[in-house]
Design a protein around this motif. Sequence first.
Motif, PDB file in Angstrom:
ATOM      1  N   UNK A 149       1.419  49.787  22.252  1.00 62.71           N
ATOM      2  CA  UNK A 149       2.515  50.667  22.669  1.00 62.71           C
ATOM      3  C   UNK A 149       3.594  50.707  21.598  1.00 62.71           C
ATOM      4  N   UNK A 150       4.110  51.897  21.353  1.00 60.86           N
ATOM      5  CA  UNK A 150       5.219  52.073  20.413  1.00 60.86           C
ATOM      6  C   UNK A 150       6.411  52.629  21.182  1.00 60.86           C
ATOM      7  N   UNK A 151       7.518  51.937  21.096  1.00 58.19           N
ATOM      8  CA  UNK A 151       8.774  52.397  21.686  1.00 58.19           C
ATOM      9  C   UNK A 151       9.737  52.705  20.536  1.00 58.19           C
ATOM     10  N   UNK A 152      10.337  53.890  20.561  1.00 52.38           N
ATOM     11  CA  UNK A 152      11.245  54.275  19.485  1.00 52.38           C
ATOM     12  C   UNK A 152      12.343  55.185  20.039  1.00 52.38           C
ATOM     13  N   UNK A 153      13.437  55.220  19.287  1.00 52.84           N
ATOM     14  CA  UNK A 153      14.602  56.003  19.698  1.00 52.84           C
ATOM     15  C   UNK A 153      15.010  55.666  21.133  1.00 52.84           C
ATOM     16  N   UNK A 154      14.887  54.378  21.439  1.00 57.35           N
ATOM     17  CA  UNK A 154      15.350  53.784  22.706  1.00 57.35           C
ATOM     18  C   UNK A 154      14.482  54.127  23.908  1.00 57.35           C
ATOM     19  N   UNK A 155      14.081  55.403  24.058  1.00 55.22           N
ATOM     20  CA  UNK A 155      13.409  55.802  25.302  1.00 55.22           C
ATOM     21  C   UNK A 155      12.035  56.449  25.094  1.00 55.22           C
ATOM     22  N   UNK A 156      11.702  56.860  23.886  1.00 53.78           N
ATOM     23  CA  UNK A 156      10.441  57.567  23.660  1.00 53.78           C
ATOM     24  C   UNK A 156       9.307  56.564  23.447  1.00 53.78           C
ATOM     25  N   UNK A 157       8.126  56.921  23.967  1.00 54.04           N
ATOM     26  CA  UNK A 157       6.984  56.019  23.909  1.00 54.04           C
ATOM     27  C   UNK A 157       5.754  56.740  23.377  1.00 54.04           C
ATOM     28  N   UNK A 158       4.891  55.957  22.736  1.00 60.52           N
ATOM     29  CA  UNK A 158       3.567  56.415  22.317  1.00 60.52           C
ATOM     30  C   UNK A 158       2.585  55.309  22.667  1.00 60.52           C
ATOM     31  N   UNK A 159       1.534  55.650  23.388  1.00 62.33           N
ATOM     32  CA  UNK A 159       0.575  54.652  23.886  1.00 62.33           C
ATOM     33  C   UNK A 159      -0.804  54.914  23.295  1.00 62.33           C
ATOM     34  N   UNK A 160      -1.465  53.853  22.858  1.00 57.23           N
ATOM     35  CA  UNK A 160      -2.813  53.952  22.297  1.00 57.23           C
ATOM     36  C   UNK A 160      -3.725  52.977  23.023  1.00 57.23           C
ATOM     37  N   UNK A 161      -4.872  53.492  23.459  1.00 56.30           N
ATOM     38  CA  UNK A 161      -5.887  52.626  24.057  1.00 56.30           C
ATOM     39  C   UNK A 161      -6.748  52.041  22.946  1.00 56.30           C
ATOM     40  N   UNK A 162      -6.951  50.734  22.993  1.00 52.76           N
ATOM     41  CA  UNK A 162      -7.789  50.068  21.999  1.00 52.76           C
ATOM     42  C   UNK A 162      -9.244  50.129  22.446  1.00 52.76           C
ATOM     43  N   UNK A 163     -10.130  50.524  21.542  1.00 56.02           N
ATOM     44  CA  UNK A 163     -11.551  50.628  21.861  1.00 56.02           C
ATOM     45  C   UNK A 163     -12.338  49.635  21.016  1.00 56.02           C
ATOM     46  N   UNK A 164     -13.177  48.877  21.654  1.00 60.31           N
ATOM     47  CA  UNK A 164     -14.093  47.946  20.986  1.00 60.31           C
ATOM     48  C   UNK A 164     -13.366  46.877  20.178  1.00 60.31           C
ATOM     49  N   UNK A 165     -12.190  46.492  20.616  1.00 64.67           N
ATOM     50  CA  UNK A 165     -11.472  45.401  19.956  1.00 64.67           C
ATOM     51  C   UNK A 165     -11.537  44.194  20.888  1.00 64.67           C
ATOM     52  N   UNK A 166     -12.531  43.358  20.701  1.00 65.13           N
ATOM     53  CA  UNK A 166     -12.722  42.204  21.560  1.00 65.13           C
ATOM     54  C   UNK A 166     -13.493  41.133  20.797  1.00 65.13           C
ATOM     55  N   UNK A 167     -13.429  39.914  21.297  1.00 68.66           N
ATOM     56  CA  UNK A 167     -14.108  38.787  20.659  1.00 68.66           C
ATOM     57  C   UNK A 167     -14.252  37.669  21.676  1.00 68.66           C
ATOM     58  N   UNK A 168     -15.187  36.754  21.471  1.00 74.15           N
ATOM     59  CA  UNK A 168     -15.251  35.579  22.347  1.00 74.15           C
ATOM     60  C   UNK A 168     -13.928  34.833  22.344  1.00 74.15           C
ATOM     61  N   UNK A 169     -13.577  34.264  23.471  1.00 72.37           N
ATOM     62  CA  UNK A 169     -12.273  33.613  23.609  1.00 72.37           C
ATOM     63  C   UNK A 169     -12.100  32.435  22.668  1.00 72.37           C
ATOM     64  N   UNK A 170     -13.201  31.902  22.150  1.00 73.83           N
ATOM     65  CA  UNK A 170     -13.109  30.764  21.221  1.00 73.83           C
ATOM     66  C   UNK A 170     -13.007  31.239  19.777  1.00 73.83           C
TER      67      UNK A 170
END
Length: 288
Positions: A149-170
């Motif tokens: 998420x990007x927040x700028x100019x105090x109130x404006x937002x830009x949201x990006x969904x992450x795809x295929x960004x994962x890894x084993x917890x270890x």
Amino acid sequence: MAASNPFLSNSHRYEWPVHQSLTQGSLPAGTLKRTIRKLLQASNPTPSTPSTPFFPLKLTENGKTCILFWAKKLIVKLRNHTHVDLTDRAFSPSARLDLKGSSCSEEKAILSLRFGDVADLKGLVISFLLSNTYYESTAQSWFSLDSVHILYNRTKEANFNATQIYAPAVSSYHCQHVSSLHKYDTLLEPSSHGDNSLLWHITFIDFQIQAFNVEGGRFSPASDCASFFTPAILMGLLMSLILLLVLAYALHMVLHLKSIEQLDEHRPSIYLESEAESEPRDKGQAGQ
């Protein structure tokens, strides 16, 4: 020169034995002056070269590091604006980055980078939302970067969904490019076509992150994003398919030629047998 990841590479420094040249007098005066000048220039790095390596950002709660984040480059660009390089503001030893709003738990984590006013962007904040999930099919937990998420100019937002960004917890997660640009496989996709995310480009170069199972304040061995079907591998598979087709066609032609040869071998014998049968008949008719 961009900063290098101290967890991924090592640097070495070599020194020229100038004292031997000075004492032995083996260099001409002009060459000696140029050598000394180069050594003096090398000993004074340019302002763009950091004298101290950049280290990962650490989010610590209750005296324990729960999130590590590092990138060789962090670049954002708003449409009709020049791009902004946030690398120094995020990872420089002299940076005073505010992590207020960040948090960790066993299943969820938030890493919030508050950059403040950058160029004409007021109150710029970049946040990473991560989750940790146990999957019975693999009998282990996996962490994933769910969105940026990007927040700028105090109130404006830009949201990006992450795809295929994962890894084993270890493990940690590493990727050469995590970006919203198509040329980098678009691992960050605008959440909708109606919000401000379409106005933004965001790119992380040499991206590495780990959450939930950080030991000793260092990255665990990385699970890399390199896809099996890279362009080089796809080209190799295509060439292999073409060669297999050529081989199959050649084998078909060889079998076809063999069948023709076998047919040709039988034709004379058939002809001779029919000729031999016709000769006695002719002799019998002649005797009568």
